[in-house]
Design a protein around this motif. Structure first.
Motif, PDB file in Angstrom:
ATOM      1  N   ASN A   1      40.480  33.758  61.070  1.00 27.28           N
ATOM      2  CA  ASN A   1      39.573  33.447  62.164  1.00 27.28           C
ATOM      3  C   ASN A   1      38.253  32.999  61.554  1.00 27.28           C
ATOM      4  OD1 ASN A   1      37.459  33.920  64.289  1.00 27.28           O
ATOM      5  ND2 ASN A   1      39.234  34.602  65.473  1.00 27.28           N
ATOM      6  N   ALA A   2      37.740  31.878  62.025  1.00 29.90           N
ATOM      7  CA  ALA A   2      36.529  31.295  61.436  1.00 29.90           C
ATOM      8  C   ALA A   2      35.338  32.251  61.496  1.00 29.90           C
ATOM      9  CB  ALA A   2      36.183  29.993  62.163  1.00 29.90           C
TER      10      ALA A   2
ATOM     11  N   HIS B   1      40.314  26.227  63.152  1.00 30.73           N
ATOM     12  CA  HIS B   1      39.572  27.316  62.518  1.00 30.73           C
ATOM     13  C   HIS B   1      39.218  26.982  61.065  1.00 30.73           C
ATOM     14  CE1 HIS B   1      39.530  30.783  65.322  1.00 30.73           C
ATOM     15  NE2 HIS B   1      40.469  30.076  65.939  1.00 30.73           N
ATOM     16  N   ALA B   2      40.091  26.300  60.353  1.00 29.36           N
ATOM     17  CA  ALA B   2      39.845  26.001  58.945  1.00 29.36           C
ATOM     18  C   ALA B   2      38.798  24.913  58.741  1.00 29.36           C
ATOM     19  CB  ALA B   2      41.159  25.582  58.267  1.00 29.36           C
ATOM     20  N   ASN B   3      38.495  24.136  59.770  1.00 32.56           N
ATOM     21  CA  ASN B   3      37.617  22.977  59.596  1.00 32.56           C
ATOM     22  C   ASN B   3      36.178  23.349  59.265  1.00 32.56           C
ATOM     23  OD1 ASN B   3      39.896  21.595  60.293  1.00 32.56           O
ATOM     24  ND2 ASN B   3      38.991  20.442  61.963  1.00 32.56           N
TER      25      ASN B   3
ATOM     26  N   PRO C   1      39.554  17.077  54.742  1.00 32.02           N
ATOM     27  CA  PRO C   1      40.048  18.421  55.045  1.00 32.02           C
ATOM     28  C   PRO C   1      39.507  18.969  56.357  1.00 32.02           C
ATOM     29  CG  PRO C   1      38.307  18.527  53.395  1.00 32.02           C
ATOM     30  CD  PRO C   1      38.606  17.071  53.602  1.00 32.02           C
ATOM     31  N   SER C   2      38.503  18.287  56.943  1.00 27.61           N
ATOM     32  CA  SER C   2      37.867  18.762  58.176  1.00 27.61           C
ATOM     33  C   SER C   2      38.224  17.918  59.395  1.00 27.61           C
ATOM     34  CB  SER C   2      36.346  18.766  58.000  1.00 27.61           C
ATOM     35  OG  SER C   2      35.887  17.459  57.646  1.00 27.61           O
ATOM     36  N   ALA C   3      39.231  17.054  59.266  1.00 21.84           N
ATOM     37  CA  ALA C   3      39.586  16.173  60.380  1.00 21.84           C
ATOM     38  C   ALA C   3      40.121  16.965  61.570  1.00 21.84           C
ATOM     39  CB  ALA C   3      40.625  15.151  59.932  1.00 21.84           C
ATOM     40  N   GLY C   4      39.726  16.525  62.775  1.00 23.45           N
ATOM     41  CA  GLY C   4      40.286  17.108  63.978  1.00 23.45           C
ATOM     42  C   GLY C   4      41.760  16.774  64.094  1.00 23.45           C
TER      43      GLY C   4
END
Length: 515
Positions: free
Chosen positions: A9-10, A188-190, A370-373
């Motif tokens: 969880n972010a 959550h990983a973004n 790595p942060s793409a929706g």
């Protein structure tokens, strides 16, 4: 992440980790009226999570946020994520019709709204079939629930939802400059992906930093600046609920002495050119500034550095990719360029056929991020055009130089050819604003008598400048700066230029005449 990834969880990464590392009493946020330490923010986020469960909101359902930048914003945003519920921060400058569209589109069960912003939605909320509750941040609930009252009796502990790294954590709506906004689903990983790449490896953010962002938290850029990045290292953030005018920003800088200031090109230019604020130097601790939203003109970067003694790290990001993926870096700055790829991001430039272009050739920028929706909500065809496997199409045209730096040319739909050669509106605009009479400029294509496209410029003059007889001087100025074929054949003086809430010039509105 793989299907076997453990629960993540972010909020555990952004907030709870700071408590575990001994920062419970460290100041996390101040909004000039209220303050929250990291420990208080953790407890508030738990109260919000409990409130949402009491209101019947379930995991993966959405709650909308139309909120000013106060300490209530991170409390609600992180509280929802803690519960596995998806917060959807919305632009605070939308019209009632746009709010009606977005609230219906995301099917929000609950709306959190700042007291000052409620009038924009008061005639909308009763028409939303999915909206069951309105919670107001402030003193007047307008007949709805008051956030402060609702949180008083909630428990300040909560078992954080065991979400998945690839599970949607929050949505952001694109600016919608050419139509209704599109909902981008972020995972959550973004959030950690942007913190561990740009924030850590380019910006070099530290625990002792004090951060001030002109861009608001509902923007992807502002969310990173004022939430993800400072919380990733336990830094302190100054929130500004007001409009980010030069006077307001200088007041905050002089009061709180931020070490990092996140701005946008139009604000940097306005702060430099405000005659009443010429003596301001931006505080004692300022060590670095960043810029995004639109490319930073070289003249603005140089003028800022000369006056403040601090570099601006110009970069480019997007709502789809969450934050900056191409940037200048400390010790590697060249104003007029967007720098190099942020560590962890890969970029390509391709032509209309999808083939990679050589150095020096114009191409559309694609990013492996790595942060793409994971896509747009309920817009499959647009998702397929934008998110192509590992690669995301940005819609930006760039040129890559031999040394690996990228030079912004313009949006794909803004570029045009003159005599068979690509013309970048941004390049012509950057040349125009180096003339001492020009404050801002926008360039669009216009057909001449033969039906051939040529540049047309709209300019905003500096205070005291006269438009009489200026056209020929500006044309000659551009010829000398960037080339004979690129000069504007027509120049029109206007009082203002149409812009999005992020400060981006809406050139499409000028193609049929100024706003």
């Amino acid at each position: 992440m793989s299907e076997t990834s453990p629960a993540y969880n972010a909020v555990t990464y952004l907030l709870d980790r700071n408590i575990d590392e001994g920062r419970s009493h460290k100041l996390a946020y101040t909004d000039t009226v209220a303050e929250l330490t990291y420990g208080e923010l953790q407890r508030q986020s738990c109260r919000v999570a409990n409130l949402l469960r009491r209101l019947g909101v379930r995991r993966e359902e959405r709650v909308a946020m139309i909120m000013l930048d106060t300490v209530d914003f991170p409390s609600v945003f992180l509280g929802a994520i803690r519960a596995g519920i998806v917060p959807v921060p919305l632009n605070t400058l939308l019209t009632s019709d746009q709010y009606a569209y977005v609230l219906a589109d995301c099917r929000a069960r609950v709306l959190f709204v700042s007291e000052a912003l409620y009038p924009a939605v008061k005639d909308v909320v009763g028409r939303m079939s999915d909206l069951e509750c309105v919670v107001v941040s402030g003193q007047n609930a307008f007949g709805h629930k008051l956030l402060s009252d609702e949180l008083k009796n909630e428990r300040d502990t909560y078992v954080t939802a065991p979400t998945h790294p690839d599970e949607p954590a929050f949505w952001l709506y694109s600016s919608g400059s050419t139509g209704m906004p599109k909902g981008v689903r972020h995972l959550h990983a973004n959030l950690a992906a942007t913190a561990e790449t740009y924030a850590s490896q380019v910006l070099g953010i530290r625990e002792d930093d004090v951060c001030l962002s002109a861009a608001k938290l509902f923007f992807a850029y502002g969310l990173g600046n004022a939430l993800t990045f400072p919380m990733s290292v336990g830094a302190t953030t100054i929130l500004n609920p007001e409009r980010p005018t030069p006077a307001v920003m200088f007041t905050l800088m002089n009061k709180y002495h931020p070490s990092i200031f996140y701005g946008v090109p139009t604000l940097f230019a306005a702060m430099l050119n405000d005659e009443q604020l010429k003596a301001q130097i931006g505080g004692e601790r300022l060590r670095v500034c960043t810029s995004a939203g639109e490319a930073l003109p070289e003249s603005v970067g140089n003028a800022w550095k000369a006056r403040f003694g601090v570099d601006i790290l110009d970069g480019v990001g997007s709502t789809e990719l969450l934050h900056i993926f191409l940037s200048n870096a400390p010790g590697d700055i060249r104003y007029g360029s967007s720098g190099r790829p942020v560590p962890g991001y890969k970029v390509r430039l391709v032509n209309e056929a999808g083939a990679d272009v050589a150095d020096g050739e114009v191409g559309e920028l694609l990013v492996d991020a790595p942060s793409a929706g994971e896509g747009y909500w309920n817009q499959r065809s647009k998702s397929r055009r934008t998110f192509e496997g590992h690669w995301t199409r940005t819609g930006d045209k760039y040129v890559r130089e031999a040394d690996g730096r990228y030079i912004f040319c313009g949006r794909s739909d803004d570029m045009f050819k003159v005599s068979g050669i690509w013309v970048s509106p941004f390049e012509v605009e950057s040349a125009l604003i180096t003339h001492p009479t020009v404050l801002e400029a926008a360039v669009v294509p216009e057909a001449d008598a033969e039906g051939l496209l040529k540049p047309k410029a709209f300019v905003v003059l500096r205070a005291g400048a006269k438009a009489d007889g200026l056209d020929e001087a500006l044309k000659e100025h551009v010829k000398q700066k960037i080339g004979v074929w690129k000069y504007p054949r027509w120049i029109e003086t206007v009082d203002t230029l149409p812009k999005t809430a992020t400060g981006k010039i809406q050139r499409f509105k000028l193609r049929d005449g100024p706003a």
